[in-house]
Design an enzyme around this catalytic site. Structure first.
Site, PDB file in Angstrom:
ATOM      1  N   HIS A 130     -18.930 123.287 -14.749  1.00 49.96           N
ATOM      2  CA  HIS A 130     -20.019 123.838 -15.697  1.00 49.96           C
ATOM      3  C   HIS A 130     -19.124 124.805 -16.313  1.00 49.96           C
ATOM      4  CE1 HIS A 130     -23.296 126.604 -16.492  1.00 49.96           C
ATOM      5  NE2 HIS A 130     -23.658 125.582 -17.255  1.00 49.96           N
ATOM      6  N   ARG A 131     -18.875 124.842 -17.694  1.00 51.03           N
ATOM      7  CA  ARG A 131     -18.127 125.760 -18.617  1.00 51.03           C
ATOM      8  C   ARG A 131     -16.358 125.573 -18.007  1.00 51.03           C
ATOM      9  NH1 ARG A 131     -21.910 130.905 -18.679  1.00 51.03           N
ATOM     10  NH2 ARG A 131     -23.935 129.747 -18.463  1.00 51.03           N
ATOM     11  N   GLU A 168     -18.603 120.014 -18.144  1.00 55.53           N
ATOM     12  CA  GLU A 168     -19.731 120.514 -19.247  1.00 55.53           C
ATOM     13  C   GLU A 168     -19.026 121.762 -20.047  1.00 55.53           C
ATOM     14  OE1 GLU A 168     -23.388 123.162 -20.404  1.00 55.53           O
ATOM     15  OE2 GLU A 168     -21.437 123.567 -19.223  1.00 55.53           O
ATOM     16  N   ASP A 200     -19.956 124.200 -23.985  1.00 55.72           N
ATOM     17  CA  ASP A 200     -20.912 124.996 -24.925  1.00 55.72           C
ATOM     18  C   ASP A 200     -20.154 124.928 -26.498  1.00 55.72           C
ATOM     19  OD1 ASP A 200     -23.068 125.646 -23.093  1.00 55.72           O
ATOM     20  OD2 ASP A 200     -21.255 126.689 -22.350  1.00 55.72           O
ATOM     21  N   HIS A 204     -19.612 130.171 -24.720  1.00 53.57           N
ATOM     22  CA  HIS A 204     -21.115 129.888 -24.296  1.00 53.57           C
ATOM     23  C   HIS A 204     -22.397 130.799 -25.101  1.00 53.57           C
ATOM     24  CE1 HIS A 204     -24.940 130.597 -22.286  1.00 53.57           C
ATOM     25  NE2 HIS A 204     -24.647 129.464 -21.793  1.00 53.57           N
ATOM     26  N   GLU A 262     -22.240 120.484 -25.083  1.00 55.06           N
ATOM     27  CA  GLU A 262     -23.756 121.010 -25.184  1.00 55.06           C
ATOM     28  C   GLU A 262     -23.534 121.667 -26.567  1.00 55.06           C
ATOM     29  OE1 GLU A 262     -25.363 124.047 -22.719  1.00 55.06           O
ATOM     30  OE2 GLU A 262     -26.960 124.341 -24.249  1.00 55.06           O
ATOM     31  N   LYS A 319     -24.805 124.157 -29.173  1.00 54.84           N
ATOM     32  CA  LYS A 319     -25.718 125.395 -28.830  1.00 54.84           C
ATOM     33  C   LYS A 319     -26.318 125.829 -30.267  1.00 54.84           C
ATOM     34  CE  LYS A 319     -25.228 127.249 -24.636  1.00 54.84           C
ATOM     35  NZ  LYS A 319     -26.076 127.229 -23.810  1.00 54.84           N
ATOM     36  N   ASP A 361     -20.424 125.676 -11.295  1.00 56.17           N
ATOM     37  CA  ASP A 361     -19.259 126.462 -11.606  1.00 56.17           C
ATOM     38  C   ASP A 361     -18.267 126.170 -10.756  1.00 56.17           C
ATOM     39  OD1 ASP A 361     -20.998 127.953 -13.318  1.00 56.17           O
ATOM     40  OD2 ASP A 361     -21.472 129.096 -12.036  1.00 56.17           O
TER      41      ASP A 361
HETATM   42  O1  G3P Z   1     -25.968 122.067 -19.837  1.00 54.16           O
HETATM   43  C1  G3P Z   1     -26.395 122.760 -18.615  1.00 54.16           C
HETATM   44  C2  G3P Z   1     -26.265 124.368 -18.780  1.00 54.16           C
HETATM   45  O2  G3P Z   1     -25.037 124.514 -19.119  1.00 54.16           O
HETATM   46  C3  G3P Z   1     -27.514 124.765 -19.642  1.00 54.16           C
HETATM   47  O3  G3P Z   1     -27.421 126.354 -19.559  1.00 54.16           O
HETATM   48  O4  G3P Z   1     -27.087 128.507 -20.418  1.00 54.16           O
HETATM   49  O5  G3P Z   1     -25.427 127.651 -18.794  1.00 54.16           O
HETATM   50  O6  G3P Z   1     -25.528 126.661 -21.304  1.00 54.16           O
HETATM   51  P1  G3P Z   1     -26.239 127.178 -20.048  1.00 54.16           P
HETATM   52 CA    CA Z   2     -24.129 125.005 -21.312  1.00 57.32          CA
END
Ligand code: G3P
Ligand code: CA
Length: 232
Positions: free
Chosen positions: A6-7, A33, A35, A48, A108, A110, A228
């Site tokens: 994540h990120r 993943e 953003d 993000h 993602e 945004k 994460d």
């Molecule tokens: O894509 C899953 C998750 O990343 C969505 O929430 O706020 O972490 O971008 P956020």
């Molecule tokens: Ca995200």
């Protein structure tokens, strides 16, 4: 259990920076993943928040600065002094890291606060340029973005992001050419989610950093979790 870093590998490195992605690329996790936002000069950048305030030593909205202006700031030292000098990456720089790995790449978009007109086409162009149509999942909390993106690239996997659940979820999702949703993990046990999983919908859950919760998600039939830590 399938996991997505994540990120990037954001538990140990500053989120959404090249070092976080280089480290994630070394992991045997299912995917990654990140953003995407749009700069004032229409460059796709990976960060993000809408603003750079939290994750840099600067202030202001991404949309109000050019890439060159955004690159005058440091995106690593907020996390730890050892990462001073990390830059805001472009989408192309991140795709370059993953173009020859096995990872699924969840982009993602945004566009749920600022709409960034034209962002869908710019993302589609990058996916095409890197020939990553088969390995990308495009998601957004802005479902109009998903609708527009699917018209441009119907063969690319998409997912609808939800921060909370809605009634008639199945009917809602049916409007889109995708059968995948990304939800907060604590909704995994809700009856509506259990129902759609049984009906064959792909449900992925964010953000899980605990092994026990991952096991719970697996038992509930969740397809993958965002972590994460990259791997749990
Ligand atoms: O894509 C899953 C998750 O990343 C969505 O929430 O706020 O972490 O971008 P956020
Ligand atoms: Ca995200």
């Amino acid at each position: 259990m399938k996991t997505l870093a994540h990120r990037g590998l954001s538990a140990s490195y500053p989120e959404n920076t090249l070092i976080a992605f280089q480290q994630a690329a070394k992991l045997d996790c299912w995917g990654v993943e990140f953003d995407v936002h749009l700069t004032k000069d229409n460059q796709l950048v990976v960060i993000h928040d809408e603003s750079i305030n939290r994750t840099s030593n600067g202030k202001g909205f991404v949309k109000d600065m050019t890439l060159e202006e955004l690159r005058t700031f440091d995106y690593g030292s907020w996390f730890s002094p050892e990462f001073a000098g990390q830059q805001i990456p472009t989408l192309a720089e991140v795709l370059e890291i993953f173009k020859n790995t096995h990872h699924q790449i969840n982009i993602e978009i945004k566009s749920d606060v600022f709409e960034y007109p034209g962002i869908e086409m710019l993302v589609a162009n990058q996916i095409e340029a890197f020939q990553l149509k088969d390995r990308v999942i495009v998601s957004s909390f802005n479902h109009e973005t998903i609708m527009r993106f699917q018209q441009m690239m119907p063969s690319v996997d998409c997912a609808l992001l939800f921060a909370s659940l809605i009634i008639n979820l199945e009917d809602y999702v049916r409007q889109f050419n995708c059968n995948a949703i990304h939800i907060p993990y604590y909704y995994g046990m809700r009856s509506i989610i259990q129902r759609v999983i049984k009906q064959g919908m792909t449900v992925r859950a964010y953000t899980v950093n605990d092994e026990k919760i991952t096991q719970q998600m697996q038992q509930l039939g969740v397809d993958a979790v965002f972590s994460d830590k990259g791997i749990l």
